[in-house]
Design an enzyme around this catalytic site. Structure first.
Site, PDB file in Angstrom:
ATOM      1  N   ASP A   1       0.850  -1.185   0.000  1.00 39.22           N
ATOM      2  CA  ASP A   1       0.000   0.000   0.000  1.00 39.22           C
ATOM      3  C   ASP A   1       0.885   1.235   0.000  1.00 39.22           C
ATOM      4  OD1 ASP A   1      -2.460  -1.365   0.071  1.00 39.22           O
ATOM      5  OD2 ASP A   1      -2.382  -1.543   2.249  1.00 39.22           O
TER       6      ASP A   1
ATOM      7  N   ASP B   1      -6.923  -1.403  -4.660  1.00 43.14           N
ATOM      8  CA  ASP B   1      -7.976  -1.070  -3.697  1.00 43.14           C
ATOM      9  C   ASP B   1      -8.905   0.005  -4.261  1.00 43.14           C
ATOM     10  OD1 ASP B   1      -6.707  -2.798  -1.888  1.00 43.14           O
ATOM     11  OD2 ASP B   1      -5.599  -1.164  -0.942  1.00 43.14           O
TER      12      ASP B   1
END
Length: 156
Positions: A117, A135
């Protein structure tokens, strides 16, 4: 069949964008490094062994196999739905975005055991959990599914 091909192209583009962006971040940052770009946005390198919002990240490791299995099953269902002739263009786009995001994060889980991330938004010291392109595609796809369902005429 053309919609399946179009859907797979969209999913493929998401996978490529996701993996290229994660590669760039892993080359430029060590785990935990960050750079502030605006008063509310940072680029950061974070690893997530859990699901959204690091759900189950603190578990002993069983979650990796669980999330890999869930992503494989979800991908098969999404491909099946894309193959069907029914469904609006918006519905097919939503499925394609979710498929690309699911596979993008699946690749990370298989290769690394975690998802990379790097997008971090915050208001002062209140941080939203870091996320990535995959995401974002999953979230946008889910929102498009809701929008598509609201646009359909109601049966009396």
């Amino acid at each position: 069949m053309p919609r399946l091909k179009q859907g797979l192209v969209v999913a493929g583009l998401i996978i490529v964008l996701d993996q290229l962006s994660k590669y760039a971040v892993t080359q430029a940052f060590m785990l935990g490094d960050y750079v502030t770009l605006t008063p509310f946005f940072d680029l950061v390198r974070a690893h997530n062994t859990g699901a959204a919002f690091s759900l189950l990240a603190d578990q002993a490791g069983w979650q990796r196999a669980f999330f890999i299995s869930a992503a494989l099953i979800a991908s098969a269902i999404l491909i099946h739905l894309l193959r069907r002739e029914s469904g609006s263009v918006l519905f097919k786009l939503a499925l394609s975005l979710i498929l690309g995001g699911a596979i993008g994060n699946l690749i990370d889980r298989i290769l690394h055991g975690y998802v990379v991330d790097f997008l971090s938004f915050h208001i002062q010291q209140h941080y939203w959990p870091a996320f990535n392109v995959a995401d974002s595609a999953i979230t946008i796809g889910a929102l498009l599914l809701v929008w598509d369902s609201l646009k359909k005429p109601r049966k009396s």
